[in-house]
Scaffold this active site. Sequence first.
Site, PDB file in Angstrom:
ATOM      1  CG  ASP A 289      14.439 -21.521  27.561  1.00 34.76           C
ATOM      2  OD1 ASP A 289      14.467 -20.678  26.654  1.00 34.76           O
ATOM      3  OD2 ASP A 289      13.775 -21.380  28.604  1.00 34.76           O
TER       4      ASP A 289
ATOM      5  CG  ASP B 141      14.644 -15.578  29.481  1.00 33.39           C
ATOM      6  OD1 ASP B 141      15.631 -14.970  29.909  1.00 33.39           O
ATOM      7  OD2 ASP B 141      14.083 -15.293  28.409  1.00 33.39           O
TER       8      ASP B 141
ATOM      9  N   GLY C 152       8.078 -18.824  27.087  1.00 36.34           N
ATOM     10  CA  GLY C 152       8.771 -19.560  26.052  1.00 36.34           C
ATOM     11  C   GLY C 152       8.419 -19.168  24.632  1.00 36.34           C
TER      12      GLY C 152
ATOM     13  CB  SER D 293      15.127 -13.561  24.740  1.00 38.57           C
ATOM     14  OG  SER D 293      15.626 -12.262  25.008  1.00 38.57           O
TER      15      SER D 293
ATOM     16  CG  ASN E 177      16.569  -8.257  24.859  1.00 36.54           C
ATOM     17  OD1 ASN E 177      16.799  -7.429  23.992  1.00 36.54           O
ATOM     18  ND2 ASN E 177      15.411  -8.311  25.496  1.00 36.54           N
TER      19      ASN E 177
ATOM     20  CG  ASP F 184      11.710 -22.285  32.294  1.00 37.17           C
ATOM     21  OD1 ASP F 184      12.037 -22.100  31.094  1.00 37.17           O
ATOM     22  OD2 ASP F 184      11.265 -21.385  33.018  1.00 37.17           O
TER      23      ASP F 184
END
Length: 246
Positions: free
Chosen positions: A16, A18, A63, A141, A143, A199
Amino acid sequence: MTQLGLPESIQACLFDLDGVVTRTAVVHAAAWKETFDAFLRERDGENFRPFDSAADYDEYVDGRPRADGVRTFLASRGIELPEGSPDDPPDAATVNGIGNRKNALVLKKIRTDGVEAYEGTMRYIAAVREQGLRTAIVSSSANTRDVLRSIDAERLFDVRIDGVVAAERGLPGKPHPDTFLAAARDLGVEPSRAAVFEDALAGMDAGRSGRFGYVVGLDRVGQADALYAHGADVVVKDLDELGGRA
């Protein structure tokens, strides 16, 4: 277990973004709070109850794809809004409008403050690749590519499955396992031979339901028990704890 802290059968690692690779989870949480609080304050007036950037973020938003996060949180407050369209303005009272308002805030915060990588994760990814394991970035995301480029990390991943790719392929986001399954498929490995690094509680759910070979929970905010409850095989505060230090 290998020196990387993974079962011998693992051939690929799915990360992942972020909260695992970058310290941007706190930026997202702050942007969601600002967005939802403004909406709720205007809607509820004296009955306004603010968005909790810890509990609400972890349970309903973290998430998940942006629109799913909007729907899930608002549903927890008994609120239903029109979907709108992806190009809705940020002030529109629609699911997409609220999502676009949040995204504009995130981009502003990232441009202002920059993006910082977790050094333990960067060391671990380098060690993983040195051992010949393949790597993918899996994020809701849209981005993702820009964030990876900002920390010079795009080259560290053989495959990218993000919000843009998921939309193109019609993949449901976490807690569904489809984005992780797509990453494993693109890497040419069976899910049972891939490790998931997450996370978010929704990411743990995705790792468990996708029957991946190993699910690593990153406890950045003191929720180890919840990560285990949602499917983690092991929980660490930093990937240095798994080994693979250079």
